[in-house]
Scaffold this motif. Structure first.
Motif, short mmCIF file in Angstrom:
data_model
loop_
_atom_site.label_atom_id
_atom_site.label_comp_id
_atom_site.label_asym_id
_atom_site.label_seq_id
_atom_site.Cartn_x
_atom_site.Cartn_y
_atom_site.Cartn_z
N ALA A 42 42.09 40.74 37.14
CA ALA A 42 43.69 40.88 38.23
C ALA A 42 42.99 39.44 39.62
O ALA A 42 43.39 38.85 40.72
CB ALA A 42 43.85 42.25 39.21
N THR A 89 48.48 42.05 43.40
CA THR A 89 47.21 42.56 43.59
C THR A 89 46.80 43.86 42.84
O THR A 89 47.76 44.41 42.96
CB THR A 89 47.06 42.74 44.93
OG1 THR A 89 47.50 43.66 45.59
CG2 THR A 89 47.03 41.86 45.30
N TRP A 90 46.48 44.59 42.18
CA TRP A 90 45.67 45.52 41.48
C TRP A 90 44.50 45.81 41.63
O TRP A 90 43.83 44.58 41.31
CB TRP A 90 46.73 45.83 40.62
CG TRP A 90 46.28 44.85 38.73
CD1 TRP A 90 45.53 45.55 38.05
CD2 TRP A 90 46.64 43.69 38.37
NE1 TRP A 90 45.28 44.12 36.94
CE2 TRP A 90 45.85 43.44 37.64
CE3 TRP A 90 47.46 42.87 39.30
CZ2 TRP A 90 46.05 41.97 36.09
CZ3 TRP A 90 47.47 41.55 38.71
CH2 TRP A 90 46.63 40.93 37.66
#
Length: 140
Positions: A42, A89-90
């Motif tokens: 990420a 995003t994560w």
């Protein structure tokens, strides 16, 4: 297709029964290293581009759903602009690994913005699931 998905999910549930879960894990066990790998993946998407992060972290046979199951690398090759703009995003909020420590998954919230600015309003939000494997205790 729906039946196949149910069978896969049931098999995963059996495989992971009784193994470690959650992210409140200390040390460098399989779950901790898996979460670190997901967060590194990420971070790479934020530091570079989503395209580069996926190219670097997905194995040659990686399957993604677009919307049906397809090989990611073949799919991305046919779409040279994919993943070069915007910000995906994560962050994993849950994960599990197999008892052998060579297979696992993570899941959590994800967002997409059309610009690379975290202050911009997301145009997509949902949850991701990543399935990971490794050989001989090597990298995920």
């Amino acid at each position: 297709m729906r039946r196949a998905l149910v069978v896969v999910l049931a098999a995963l549930a059996v495989l992971f029964e009784g193994t470690g879960s959650g992210l409140a894990v200390s040390g460098k066990g399989p779950l901790r290293t898996l979460v670190d790998a997901e967060r590194g993946f990420a971070r790479r998407a934020s530091d570079a581009t989503t395209r580069e992060a996926f190219a670097e972290n997905l194995g040659p046979g990686a399957v993604v759903f677009r919307p049906g199951a397809t090989n990611h690398h073949e799919w991305a090759k046919a779409r040279p602009e994919w993943g070069t703009k915007g910000l995906l995003t994560w962050d994993p909020s849950f994960g599990r690994t197999s008892t052998s420590g060579d297979f696992g998954y993570t899941t959590g919230p994800a967002q997409f913005r059309t610009t690379r600015d975290l202050k911009a309003e997301p145009v997509y939000w949902g949850y991701f699931v990543s399935v990971w494997s490794r050989e001989g205790g090597g990298p995920w």
